[in-house]
Design an enzyme around this catalytic site. Structure first.
Site, PDB file in Angstrom:
ATOM      1  N   HIS A  54       0.868  -1.186   0.000  1.00  0.00           N
ATOM      2  CA  HIS A  54       0.000   0.000   0.000  1.00  0.00           C
ATOM      3  C   HIS A  54       0.907   1.239   0.000  1.00  0.00           C
ATOM      4  O   HIS A  54       1.999   1.202   0.576  1.00  0.00           O
ATOM      5  CB  HIS A  54      -0.825  -0.058   1.283  1.00  0.00           C
ATOM      6  CG  HIS A  54      -1.935   0.931   1.405  1.00  0.00           C
ATOM      7  ND1 HIS A  54      -1.730   2.255   1.707  1.00  0.00           N
ATOM      8  CD2 HIS A  54      -3.273   0.771   1.287  1.00  0.00           C
ATOM      9  CE1 HIS A  54      -2.904   2.874   1.783  1.00  0.00           C
ATOM     10  NE2 HIS A  54      -3.860   2.001   1.530  1.00  0.00           N
ATOM     11  N   LYS A  80     -10.750  -0.439  10.174  1.00  0.00           N
ATOM     12  CA  LYS A  80     -10.799  -1.703   9.428  1.00  0.00           C
ATOM     13  C   LYS A  80     -11.012  -2.880  10.373  1.00  0.00           C
ATOM     14  O   LYS A  80     -10.994  -4.035   9.962  1.00  0.00           O
ATOM     15  CB  LYS A  80      -9.527  -1.890   8.608  1.00  0.00           C
ATOM     16  CG  LYS A  80      -9.433  -0.872   7.471  1.00  0.00           C
ATOM     17  CD  LYS A  80      -8.207  -1.034   6.622  1.00  0.00           C
ATOM     18  CE  LYS A  80      -8.176   0.044   5.549  1.00  0.00           C
ATOM     19  NZ  LYS A  80      -6.938   0.022   4.765  1.00  0.00           N
ATOM     20  N   CYS A  95      -4.629   2.351  -3.784  1.00  0.00           N
ATOM     21  CA  CYS A  95      -3.411   2.857  -3.140  1.00  0.00           C
ATOM     22  C   CYS A  95      -2.248   1.888  -3.313  1.00  0.00           C
ATOM     23  O   CYS A  95      -1.422   1.730  -2.400  1.00  0.00           O
ATOM     24  CB  CYS A  95      -3.619   3.136  -1.651  1.00  0.00           C
ATOM     25  SG  CYS A  95      -4.883   4.357  -1.322  1.00  0.00           S
TER      26      CYS A  95
HETATM   27  C1  LIG Z   1      -5.966   0.742   4.570  1.00  0.00           C
HETATM   28  C2  LIG Z   1      -4.548   0.307   4.540  1.00  0.00           C
HETATM   29  C3  LIG Z   1      -3.531   1.155   4.988  1.00  0.00           C
HETATM   30  C4  LIG Z   1      -3.792   2.560   5.453  1.00  0.00           C
HETATM   31  O1  LIG Z   1      -4.711   2.613   6.484  1.00  0.00           O
HETATM   32  P1  LIG Z   1      -5.287   4.029   6.955  1.00  0.00           P
HETATM   33  O2  LIG Z   1      -6.430   3.645   7.809  1.00  0.00           O
HETATM   34  O3  LIG Z   1      -5.714   4.757   5.707  1.00  0.00           O
HETATM   35  O4  LIG Z   1      -4.199   4.732   7.677  1.00  0.00           O
HETATM   36  C5  LIG Z   1      -2.242   0.684   4.968  1.00  0.00           C
HETATM   37  N1  LIG Z   1      -1.957  -0.545   4.531  1.00  0.00           N
HETATM   38  C6  LIG Z   1      -2.905  -1.389   4.104  1.00  0.00           C
HETATM   39  C7  LIG Z   1      -2.521  -2.773   3.655  1.00  0.00           C
HETATM   40  C8  LIG Z   1      -4.235  -0.993   4.082  1.00  0.00           C
HETATM   41  O5  LIG Z   1      -5.172  -1.826   3.650  1.00  0.00           O
END
Ligand SMILES: *Cc1c(COP(=O)(O)O)cnc(C)c1O
Length: 412
Positions: free
Chosen positions: A129, A232, A370
């Site tokens: 990411h 998440k 991303c």
């Molecule tokens: C979503 C995600 C991030 C970033 O998380 P944030 O909540 O936007 O800070 C980083 N790495 C992975 C693998 C992700 O899925």
């Protein structure tokens, strides 16, 4: 009519705990398949935040009054909940941040700033990411270290032979995600950590995608840092976690200066607070920390093995259906995958597909997720990504593929 598969897991009972799922979008019952971007929230987590603001709201660690004592007790108890959830040895090793992104930036700036020098290498697999690429590029720029990509094969699997070949005494850090958000690949973290440690490198694991799927144990894993985001993990936005090994966190300089992170301040010099407060300048998101703990309490009451089995069954069911769609190409076909189905459809742009699915009540993510480097490797601008959680049903997946068939008819 062909019947859909069943698992022992009572998904309807679980769905009743997530009020947002019970609504219509564009005249159709919502099918939420964007869990890799953010998960939905159980009522217990929403209630915990309302309760906090209704009864306990105050600043933490400051007040000489009852509300502040209560807020502090609940905030620190949330930290203990997180420590227990990932089996950290102590609450001092749980640093609150705004999310996985901020946790990685903290390690890059603080640990990286103090430990990296010209000629050093940071290894970053090609499927990371942007949050686990850009902070390393920024600190490399400052220190003269370099960021080296670890190759990933056409299935979306990290090339372990290439990783072994890259690991030498120039490597100071390996930064790798536990599960890829774009492809769903589950990386062999334990093996990678052993290999990196053998050459004296530290390992940061980006657990943003893994944390919601199975219980984990940071001590058994032996990672140096583990990061994730609350939103998440069925918790609120605005809160995240950095776990680190104590000796590393002790040696690291503060990331930001301000209130809370100091012991004493004078214009002759300032001394810093102990862990974890050294890294927590300013008033934290108290309500979000309490909300995250409530989400974890909720998960701890469930049969997590049954949840994980249900998610695996959803992925297998969706993958089989995808393979039968003409012109559909699955992006990310590693042997070991978690809850993510990314794909392209011949001649159709992912964002058009996403829009037409939304009109039918089906929420997916489209784009590069991303993770532009891995999309570039596949030679595509992006994918359509359906990502599953334990509250999804087999009927949700049927709805996705019925909607997708309509999209194919409209666009072809
Ligand atoms: C979503 C995600 C991030 C970033 O998380 P944030 O909540 O936007 O800070 C980083 N790495 C992975 C693998 C992700 O899925």
């Amino acid at each position: 009519m062909k019947s859909v598969p069943q698992t022992a897991f009572d998904v309807q009972k679980i769905r009743a705990d997530f009020p947002i799922l019970n609504q219509s979008i564009n005249g159709k019952p919502l099918v939420y398949l964007d869990n890799a971007a953010s998960t939905q929230k159980p009522q217990a987590m929403i209630d915990a935040i309302v309760h906090y603001y209704t009864h306990d709201n105050s600043n933490v660690h400051r007040g000489a009054h009852t509300l502040s004592d209560r807020a502090t007790a609940r905030f620190e108890s949330a930290r203990k909940t997180v420590a227990d959830f990932i089996n950290a040895k102590s609450t001092g090793q749980i640093i609150w941040t705004r999310g996985a992104t901020e946790s990685i930036n903290l390690v890059a700036a603080s640990w990286g700033g103090a430990n990296l020098k010209a000629g050093d290498r940071i290894l970053v697999p090609a499927l990371e990411h942007h949050s686990n690429i850009v902070p390393w590029q920024m600190i490399a720029e400052k220190t003269g270290a370099s960021v080296v990509a670890v190759p990933v094969d056409e299935t979306g699997t990290i090339d372990m032979a290439a990783l072994k070949a890259l690991l030498d005494d120039r490597v100071k850090l390996l930064a790798v995600n536990h599960v890829s958000n774009a492809l769903g690949t589950i990386n062999p973290i334990e093996q990678m950590i052993k290999l990196a440690h053998a050459v004296g490198a530290k390992v940061l694991v980006d657990g943003a995608q893994a944390i919601a799927h199975w219980p984990l144990d940071v001590q058994a894993m032996d990672c140096d840092f583990y990061v994730f985001s609350g939103h998440k993990l069925f918790g609120p936005t605005g809160i995240g976690v950095l776990y680190g090994k104590r000796e590393l966190l002790e040696q690291m300089p503060p990331y930001q200066g301000g209130g809370e992170m100091i012991e004493t301040v004078s214009f002759d010099g300032t001394t810093f607070n102990q862990l974890p407060y050294k890294f927590e300048a300013g008033t934290p998101d108290i309500a979000a920390a309490i909300g995250l703990a409530a989400a974890i309490d909720y998960l701890n009451l469930q049969d997590r093995a049954a949840m994980a089995a249900h998610e695996d069954a959803l992925l297998a069911y969706a993958t089989a259906k995808a393979l039968a769609v003409p012109g559909l190409k699955i992006i990310g076909t590693a042997a070991s995958k978690a809850a993510v189905l990314g794909f392209t459809l011949d001649g159709m742009h992912p964002s058009d597909i996403g829009m037409l699915l939304d009109q039918q009540g089906v929420a997916v993510r489209t784009g590069h997720h991303c993770a532009q480097p891995i999309m570039q490797q596949y030679g595509i601008p992006g994918t359509v990504r359906a990502s599953f959680s334990f509250y999804n049903t087999f009927e949700d997946i049927d709805r996705l593929f019925v909607a997708l068939e309509k999209v194919r008819q409209l666009l072809s």
